[in-house]
Scaffold this active site. Structure first.
Site, PDB file in Angstrom:
ATOM      1  N   GLY A 149       0.808  -1.203   0.000  1.00 22.91           N
ATOM      2  CA  GLY A 149       0.000   0.000   0.000  1.00 22.91           C
ATOM      3  C   GLY A 149       0.843   1.256   0.000  1.00 22.91           C
ATOM      4  O   GLY A 149       2.074   1.214  -0.051  1.00 22.91           O
ATOM      5  N   CYS A 150       0.172   2.402   0.077  1.00 22.50           N
ATOM      6  CA  CYS A 150       0.857   3.686  -0.078  1.00 22.50           C
ATOM      7  C   CYS A 150       1.636   4.087   1.183  1.00 22.50           C
ATOM      8  O   CYS A 150       2.810   4.443   1.108  1.00 22.50           O
ATOM      9  CB  CYS A 150      -0.140   4.761  -0.469  1.00 22.50           C
ATOM     10  SG  CYS A 150      -1.655   4.793   0.530  1.00 22.50           S
ATOM     11  N   TYR A 151       0.979   4.023   2.340  1.00 26.84           N
ATOM     12  CA  TYR A 151       1.692   4.344   3.575  1.00 26.84           C
ATOM     13  C   TYR A 151       2.853   3.378   3.790  1.00 26.84           C
ATOM     14  O   TYR A 151       3.945   3.772   4.223  1.00 26.84           O
ATOM     15  CB  TYR A 151       0.756   4.238   4.768  1.00 26.84           C
ATOM     16  CG  TYR A 151      -0.112   5.437   5.055  1.00 26.84           C
ATOM     17  CD1 TYR A 151       0.428   6.719   5.155  1.00 26.84           C
ATOM     18  CD2 TYR A 151      -1.474   5.284   5.276  1.00 26.84           C
ATOM     19  CE1 TYR A 151      -0.369   7.809   5.470  1.00 26.84           C
ATOM     20  CE2 TYR A 151      -2.283   6.373   5.588  1.00 26.84           C
ATOM     21  CZ  TYR A 151      -1.730   7.631   5.678  1.00 26.84           C
ATOM     22  OH  TYR A 151      -2.528   8.704   5.981  1.00 26.84           O
ATOM     23  N   THR A 152       2.605   2.096   3.530  1.00 27.71           N
ATOM     24  CA  THR A 152       3.651   1.104   3.790  1.00 27.71           C
ATOM     25  C   THR A 152       4.836   1.290   2.856  1.00 27.71           C
ATOM     26  O   THR A 152       5.992   1.220   3.287  1.00 27.71           O
ATOM     27  CB  THR A 152       3.079  -0.314   3.650  1.00 27.71           C
ATOM     28  OG1 THR A 152       2.358  -0.419   2.425  1.00 27.71           O
ATOM     29  CG2 THR A 152       2.157  -0.649   4.787  1.00 27.71           C
ATOM     30  N   THR A 154       5.873   4.024   1.385  1.00 26.68           N
ATOM     31  CA  THR A 154       6.614   5.224   1.791  1.00 26.68           C
ATOM     32  C   THR A 154       7.473   4.941   3.008  1.00 26.68           C
ATOM     33  O   THR A 154       8.669   5.266   3.042  1.00 26.68           O
ATOM     34  CB  THR A 154       5.634   6.371   2.102  1.00 26.68           C
ATOM     35  OG1 THR A 154       4.669   6.486   1.065  1.00 26.68           O
ATOM     36  CG2 THR A 154       6.378   7.681   2.254  1.00 26.68           C
TER      37      THR A 154
END
Length: 340
Positions: A149-152, A154
């Site tokens: 995912g996006c948070y992960t 980053t």
């Protein structure tokens, strides 16, 4: 030309995925599915694609899909993917799953954080975590990719060099992260209704966000030579912008550190990773928006290591990295179709 299916074609990530694949020389979108009863056309779901794709959505049918596609991108809600993955793999369709259903390797941890029993133990065991910068060698032969995912993405990309080299303490790492509203998906919710989130800035799911165990798991694997598990304090925030992720991360060094040496470490660590840009300036979300780049820099402030990283949550945080995985799985250069 590889036949492609988009399972769950109505969301924001699906729109970006279709847009990328329409420009990919080795992919042809042959199937799009939707759970909507009226089987809408793709360009009706996403008017920005008008004139670019002539395809109507259809209900999911594993047999019909397998006749036309060699790979399926799953853009389904969390807990929905596991209901279809086994049927696709039984028909020799390779799967790139954009949900979180196969990212955690422990079924009990999945149940604890997602409140749902995992029903595909075989798939969970065999899935490869689809972050090419760290698992590039494992992705090409995989039949099931757990797209990060996006948070992960980053957070993991920002911390991996420090963890791999054992330069920071593995507990007490603080990840202060912000996301644009599209990260919440396209389905209407009160918290992302315009009058609720515009001109407002707020934290959410403090101490209980589902990406926390995923970040811990992958970074622990990255630093497995050191043995001790990584434990982060992850706090997400909603920012009133359409897209983008920005993370400011604080870690305690295990010994003396010098800023320019850390920048050199990051540049060396990611020298074979075309979509990670280690920059000297302080990055901003507009610089990575609508691209597949993750921009990272590092500072030393009052004895702490501060890492700053940002990416486009819909592309490098979802559909773009999915196409990176597709490229690796089907023998294309990793950058194919991603010069956005």
């Amino acid at each position: 030309m590889t036949g492609v299916a988009i399972v769950g074609a109505s969301g924001y990530a699906s729109r970006e995925l279709i847009r990328i694949l329409l420009n990919h020389p080795g992919a042809e979108i042959r199937v799009a599915t939707s759970r909507q009863d009226d089987s809408p056309r793709v360009d009706a779901l996403h008017p920005s694609l008008a004139g670019r794709i002539d395809l109507a959505c259809e209900p999911f049918d594993a047999d019909r899909l397998a006749e036309r596609a060699r790979v399926a991108f799953l853009a389904l809600p969390h807990t929905a993917s596991m209901a279809v993955v086994a049927s696709l793999r039984e028909r020799n369709v390779r799967v790139i799953d954009l949900s979180a259903d196969y990212r955690l390797t422990d079924a009990q941890i999945y149940a604890d954080w997602y409140g749902h029993t995992h029903t595909d133990a075989v798939g969970l065991k065999e899935a490869v975590y689809g972050l090419p910068e760290l698992y590039r060698e494992s992705i090409p032969p995989a039949g099931l990719i757990a797209n990060p995912g996006c948070y992960t993405s980053t957070s993991i990309l920002a911390l991996a060099p420090l963890i791999r080299e054992n330069l920071v303490e593995r507990t007490g790492i603080v990840i202060d992260a912000k996301s644009g509203v599209s990260g919440a998906g396209r389905s209407p919710k009160l918290s992302t209704h315009f009058p609720e989130c515009n001109e407002s800035f707020s934290a959410y799911n403090v101490g209980k966000h589902r990406h926390t165990p995923e970040i811990d798991q992958v970074l622990t694997d990255v630093g497995c030579a050191q043995g001790d598990p990584v434990e982060v304090i992850f706090t997400p925030h909603l920012v009133p912008m359409d897209r983008g992720i920005f993370a400011t991360i604080y870690a305690t060094p295990r010994g003396p550190v010098v800023e320019h040496d850390l920048l050199d470490l990051y540049r060396s660590f990611y020298k074979q990773s075309p979509f990670v840009r280690v920059v000297s300036h302080l990055p901003a979300t507009k610089e990575s928006a609508f691209t597949n780049y993750c921009d990272i820099t590092v500072r030393v402030v009052r004895g702490k290591v501060v890492v700053l990283a940002c990416l486009d949550n819909l592309i490098k945080g979802a559909s773009g990295v999915a196409v990176q995985n597709f490229n690796l799985m089907f023998g294309h250069p990793e950058t194919t179709g991603l010069a956005l």
